[in-house]
Design a protein around this motif. Structure first.
Motif, PDB file in Angstrom:
ATOM      1  N   ARG A   2     -18.125 -13.509 -59.323  1.00 34.98           N
ATOM      2  CA  ARG A   2     -18.434 -12.831 -58.056  1.00 34.98           C
ATOM      3  C   ARG A   2     -19.047 -11.477 -58.371  1.00 34.98           C
ATOM      4  NH1 ARG A   2     -15.626  -9.326 -54.197  1.00 34.98           N
ATOM      5  NH2 ARG A   2     -13.755  -9.344 -55.496  1.00 34.98           N
ATOM      6  N   TYR A   3     -20.146 -11.168 -57.697  1.00 36.66           N
ATOM      7  CA  TYR A   3     -20.788  -9.885 -57.909  1.00 36.66           C
ATOM      8  C   TYR A   3     -21.171  -9.283 -56.558  1.00 36.66           C
ATOM      9  CZ  TYR A   3     -25.354 -12.168 -57.185  1.00 36.66           C
ATOM     10  OH  TYR A   3     -26.416 -12.864 -56.666  1.00 36.66           O
ATOM     11  N   ALA A   4     -21.408  -7.986 -56.568  1.00 38.17           N
ATOM     12  CA  ALA A   4     -21.766  -7.260 -55.352  1.00 38.17           C
ATOM     13  C   ALA A   4     -23.209  -6.801 -55.429  1.00 38.17           C
ATOM     14  CB  ALA A   4     -20.841  -6.050 -55.160  1.00 38.17           C
ATOM     15  N   LYS A   5     -23.821  -6.715 -54.257  1.00 34.93           N
ATOM     16  CA  LYS A   5     -25.188  -6.184 -54.118  1.00 34.93           C
ATOM     17  C   LYS A   5     -25.084  -5.003 -53.166  1.00 34.93           C
ATOM     18  CE  LYS A   5     -28.139  -8.527 -51.661  1.00 34.93           C
ATOM     19  NZ  LYS A   5     -29.200  -9.407 -51.122  1.00 34.93           N
ATOM     20  N   ARG A   6     -25.209  -3.796 -53.694  1.00 31.66           N
ATOM     21  CA  ARG A   6     -24.879  -2.589 -52.942  1.00 31.66           C
ATOM     22  C   ARG A   6     -26.050  -1.613 -52.892  1.00 31.66           C
ATOM     23  NH1 ARG A   6     -19.238  -2.097 -56.349  1.00 31.66           N
ATOM     24  NH2 ARG A   6     -17.903  -3.307 -54.942  1.00 31.66           N
ATOM     25  N   GLY A   7     -25.955  -0.674 -51.928  1.00 29.89           N
ATOM     26  CA  GLY A   7     -26.914   0.412 -51.845  1.00 29.89           C
ATOM     27  C   GLY A   7     -28.344  -0.076 -51.737  1.00 29.89           C
ATOM     28  N   ARG A   8     -29.243   0.576 -52.464  1.00 29.74           N
ATOM     29  CA  ARG A   8     -30.662   0.214 -52.410  1.00 29.74           C
ATOM     30  C   ARG A   8     -30.933  -1.181 -52.974  1.00 29.74           C
ATOM     31  NH1 ARG A   8     -34.113   4.361 -51.189  1.00 29.74           N
ATOM     32  NH2 ARG A   8     -33.225   6.453 -51.131  1.00 29.74           N
ATOM     33  N   LEU A   9     -30.002  -1.677 -53.784  1.00 28.01           N
ATOM     34  CA  LEU A   9     -30.204  -3.008 -54.370  1.00 28.01           C
ATOM     35  C   LEU A   9     -30.170  -4.109 -53.309  1.00 28.01           C
ATOM     36  CD1 LEU A   9     -30.665  -3.743 -57.395  1.00 28.01           C
ATOM     37  CD2 LEU A   9     -29.859  -1.412 -56.998  1.00 28.01           C
ATOM     38  N   ARG A  10     -29.719  -3.785 -52.092  1.00 25.90           N
ATOM     39  CA  ARG A  10     -29.736  -4.812 -51.044  1.00 25.90           C
ATOM     40  C   ARG A  10     -31.171  -5.188 -50.658  1.00 25.90           C
ATOM     41  NH1 ARG A  10     -28.524   0.021 -48.436  1.00 25.90           N
ATOM     42  NH2 ARG A  10     -29.643   0.489 -46.510  1.00 25.90           N
ATOM     43  N   PHE A  11     -32.130  -4.327 -50.987  1.00 27.12           N
ATOM     44  CA  PHE A  11     -33.525  -4.626 -50.678  1.00 27.12           C
ATOM     45  C   PHE A  11     -34.210  -5.420 -51.792  1.00 27.12           C
ATOM     46  CE2 PHE A  11     -32.688  -0.573 -48.387  1.00 27.12           C
ATOM     47  CZ  PHE A  11     -32.797  -1.077 -47.101  1.00 27.12           C
ATOM     48  N   THR A  12     -33.472  -5.738 -52.855  1.00 28.25           N
ATOM     49  CA  THR A  12     -34.039  -6.489 -53.972  1.00 28.25           C
ATOM     50  C   THR A  12     -34.084  -7.971 -53.637  1.00 28.25           C
ATOM     51  OG1 THR A  12     -33.108  -4.869 -55.509  1.00 28.25           O
ATOM     52  CG2 THR A  12     -33.818  -6.958 -56.435  1.00 28.25           C
ATOM     53  N   ALA A  49     -26.725 -17.260 -51.752  1.00 26.81           N
ATOM     54  CA  ALA A  49     -27.268 -15.911 -51.907  1.00 26.81           C
ATOM     55  C   ALA A  49     -27.582 -15.281 -50.560  1.00 26.81           C
ATOM     56  CB  ALA A  49     -28.519 -15.949 -52.770  1.00 26.81           C
ATOM     57  N   ALA A  50     -27.223 -14.004 -50.386  1.00 30.19           N
ATOM     58  CA  ALA A  50     -27.500 -13.271 -49.151  1.00 30.19           C
ATOM     59  C   ALA A  50     -28.990 -12.967 -49.046  1.00 30.19           C
ATOM     60  CB  ALA A  50     -26.694 -11.971 -49.109  1.00 30.19           C
ATOM     61  N   PRO A  51     -29.523 -12.852 -47.825  1.00 30.13           N
ATOM     62  CA  PRO A  51     -30.951 -12.559 -47.647  1.00 30.13           C
ATOM     63  C   PRO A  51     -31.309 -11.167 -48.164  1.00 30.13           C
ATOM     64  CG  PRO A  51     -29.960 -13.388 -45.602  1.00 30.13           C
ATOM     65  CD  PRO A  51     -28.837 -13.081 -46.535  1.00 30.13           C
ATOM     66  N   THR A  52     -32.572 -10.969 -48.470  1.00 24.33           N
ATOM     67  CA  THR A  52     -33.072  -9.650 -48.860  1.00 24.33           C
ATOM     68  C   THR A  52     -32.834  -8.657 -47.719  1.00 24.33           C
ATOM     69  OG1 THR A  52     -34.790 -10.669 -50.207  1.00 24.33           O
ATOM     70  CG2 THR A  52     -35.108  -8.367 -49.605  1.00 24.33           C
ATOM     71  N   GLY A  53     -32.364  -7.454 -48.060  1.00 31.40           N
ATOM     72  CA  GLY A  53     -32.067  -6.443 -47.054  1.00 31.40           C
ATOM     73  C   GLY A  53     -30.622  -6.427 -46.624  1.00 31.40           C
ATOM     74  N   VAL A  54     -29.838  -7.382 -47.110  1.00 31.31           N
ATOM     75  CA  VAL A  54     -28.426  -7.491 -46.745  1.00 31.31           C
ATOM     76  C   VAL A  54     -27.570  -7.152 -47.955  1.00 31.31           C
ATOM     77  CG1 VAL A  54     -26.601  -9.100 -46.047  1.00 31.31           C
ATOM     78  CG2 VAL A  54     -28.845  -9.202 -44.948  1.00 31.31           C
ATOM     79  N   ALA A  55     -26.594  -6.272 -47.773  1.00 32.60           N
ATOM     80  CA  ALA A  55     -25.654  -5.953 -48.845  1.00 32.60           C
ATOM     81  C   ALA A  55     -24.564  -7.019 -48.891  1.00 32.60           C
ATOM     82  CB  ALA A  55     -25.041  -4.579 -48.626  1.00 32.60           C
ATOM     83  N   SER A  56     -23.862  -7.079 -49.996  1.00 31.66           N
ATOM     84  CA  SER A  56     -22.813  -8.091 -50.112  1.00 31.66           C
ATOM     85  C   SER A  56     -21.759  -7.662 -51.112  1.00 31.66           C
ATOM     86  CB  SER A  56     -23.405  -9.440 -50.532  1.00 31.66           C
ATOM     87  OG  SER A  56     -22.385 -10.414 -50.669  1.00 31.66           O
ATOM     88  N   GLU A  57     -20.517  -7.975 -50.794  1.00 32.49           N
ATOM     89  CA  GLU A  57     -19.399  -7.813 -51.716  1.00 32.49           C
ATOM     90  C   GLU A  57     -18.957  -9.162 -52.264  1.00 32.49           C
ATOM     91  OE1 GLU A  57     -17.865  -4.976 -52.783  1.00 32.49           O
ATOM     92  OE2 GLU A  57     -19.485  -3.896 -51.779  1.00 32.49           O
ATOM     93  N   ALA A  58     -19.679 -10.223 -51.927  1.00 33.43           N
ATOM     94  CA  ALA A  58     -19.213 -11.561 -52.298  1.00 33.43           C
ATOM     95  C   ALA A  58     -20.388 -12.499 -52.552  1.00 33.43           C
ATOM     96  CB  ALA A  58     -18.302 -12.127 -51.210  1.00 33.43           C
ATOM     97  N   GLU A  59     -21.143 -12.223 -53.608  1.00 28.53           N
ATOM     98  CA  GLU A  59     -22.167 -13.147 -54.071  1.00 28.53           C
ATOM     99  C   GLU A  59     -21.613 -13.884 -55.291  1.00 28.53           C
ATOM    100  OE1 GLU A  59     -25.431 -13.321 -52.278  1.00 28.53           O
ATOM    101  OE2 GLU A  59     -23.731 -12.597 -51.117  1.00 28.53           O
ATOM    102  N   TYR A  60     -22.049 -15.117 -55.471  1.00 26.04           N
ATOM    103  CA  TYR A  60     -21.470 -15.944 -56.535  1.00 26.04           C
ATOM    104  C   TYR A  60     -22.550 -16.594 -57.389  1.00 26.04           C
ATOM    105  CZ  TYR A  60     -17.005 -15.391 -54.208  1.00 26.04           C
ATOM    106  OH  TYR A  60     -15.868 -14.855 -53.653  1.00 26.04           O
ATOM    107  N   LEU A  61     -22.243 -16.716 -58.680  1.00 26.70           N
ATOM    108  CA  LEU A  61     -23.113 -17.444 -59.588  1.00 26.70           C
ATOM    109  C   LEU A  61     -22.263 -18.098 -60.667  1.00 26.70           C
ATOM    110  CD1 LEU A  61     -23.463 -15.744 -62.501  1.00 26.70           C
ATOM    111  CD2 LEU A  61     -24.858 -14.280 -61.047  1.00 26.70           C
ATOM    112  N   GLU A  62     -22.856 -19.065 -61.342  1.00 27.12           N
ATOM    113  CA  GLU A  62     -22.212 -19.752 -62.458  1.00 27.12           C
ATOM    114  C   GLU A  62     -23.114 -19.653 -63.685  1.00 27.12           C
ATOM    115  OE1 GLU A  62     -19.761 -23.482 -60.988  1.00 27.12           O
ATOM    116  OE2 GLU A  62     -21.745 -23.465 -60.045  1.00 27.12           O
ATOM    117  N   ILE A  63     -22.515 -19.399 -64.842  1.00 24.41           N
ATOM    118  CA  ILE A  63     -23.249 -19.320 -66.104  1.00 24.41           C
ATOM    119  C   ILE A  63     -22.680 -20.368 -67.052  1.00 24.41           C
ATOM    120  CG2 ILE A  63     -23.849 -17.884 -68.093  1.00 24.41           C
ATOM    121  CD1 ILE A  63     -23.575 -15.439 -66.369  1.00 24.41           C
TER     122      ILE A  63
END
Length: 253
Positions: A2-12, A49-63
């Motif tokens: 689980r990873y977060a997308k915060r601040g300006r990175l929400r526009f990535t 994955a959350a849309p561009t422009g949206v912040a998130s505290e709950a994004e998920y990926l598998e490696i």
């Protein structure tokens, strides 16, 4: 993971995030597995994955990895290799079952600086009372109409103070209406902006400035309590101190 997308990175964009993760995996020395074939690529898959422009505290990926790794060490190494704003919050060794199948529901926070709380409450009541609320969204295949009401399991209104980390176009330090919405994952996906469109249609409610949207949690829905559970709990190694609990308990700051 689980990873977060915060601040300006929400526009990535999601593509740029995936590139950043691939570079960070190499920089952190994680023994990532690669696909077979003429053009091998690292086995990294993303879920919900959350849309561009949206912040998130709950994004998920598998490696996929080639050797056993200590989850906490992976978390520290990968978090240290990613730019600030892409923050690795939780890593577990994957067990059986697909992660994407567990992401049934999202809990969203929508902050509306300068909005009127009474109007927001009336709009929320009308939206929840409606049998269907058809909205239209422009997709790659053209305009598409769908029901935004069916997916919404909960919608509440509260009030707070606007944060100070806004873009220049938004109001600073003023009153802020906060919408909390629990939305089931469906096809087509119903996003917070679709719900806002529905509020405008049923009650002519529209925020005066662009909203700030954050996904607080996503995971399986507990039918008995109506709460979101942590999707990583099925894989969590309780001997390391990770205990099962509602998804909200795992949301950072």
């Amino acid at each position: 993971m689980r990873y977060a997308k915060r601040g300006r990175l929400r526009f990535t964009s999601h593509r740029d995030i995936s590139r950043a993760v691939e570079r960070a995996v190499r920089r952190a020395g994680i023994p990532v597995a690669y696909s077979a074939g003429f053009s091998p690529h690292p086995k990294i898959s993303y879920a919900g994955a959350a849309p561009t422009g949206v912040a998130s505290e709950a994004e998920y990926l598998e490696i996929g990895v080639t050797t056993l790794c200590d989850p906490e060490q992976v978390r520290q190494d990968l978090d240290g290799s990613l730019p600030p704003g892409l923050d690795v919050l939780d890593v577990v060794a994957a067990g059986s079952g697909g992660l994407a199948d567990r992401l049934e529901v999202s809990d969203w926070e929508v902050r509306l600086p300068g909005a009127d709380r009474e109007l927001a409450e009336v709009a929320a009541e009308k939206f929840l009372a409606a049998g269907t609320v058809e909205v239209e969204r422009l997709t790659k295949k053209g305009p598409r109409r769908f029901d935004a009401r069916e997916a919404v399991l909960g919608l509440t209104v509260s009030e707070g103070t606007d944060r100070t980390d806004r873009t220049a176009a938004q109001v600073l330090g003023g009153p802020c209406v906060i919408l909390r919405m629990v939305v089931r994952h469906m096809t087509p996906a119903v996003r917070p902006d679709d719900v806002l469109t529905g509020l405008r249609l049923v009650a002519d409610f529209a925020p005066p400035v662009p909203p700030e949207v954050t996904r607080l949690a996503q995971g399986p829905l507990d039918a008995s309590t109506g709460a979101l559970a942590d999707p990583l709990d099925l894989d969590r190694d309780t001997t390391r101190g990770g205990e099962a609990g509602p998804a909200s308990e795992h949301v950072a700051g």
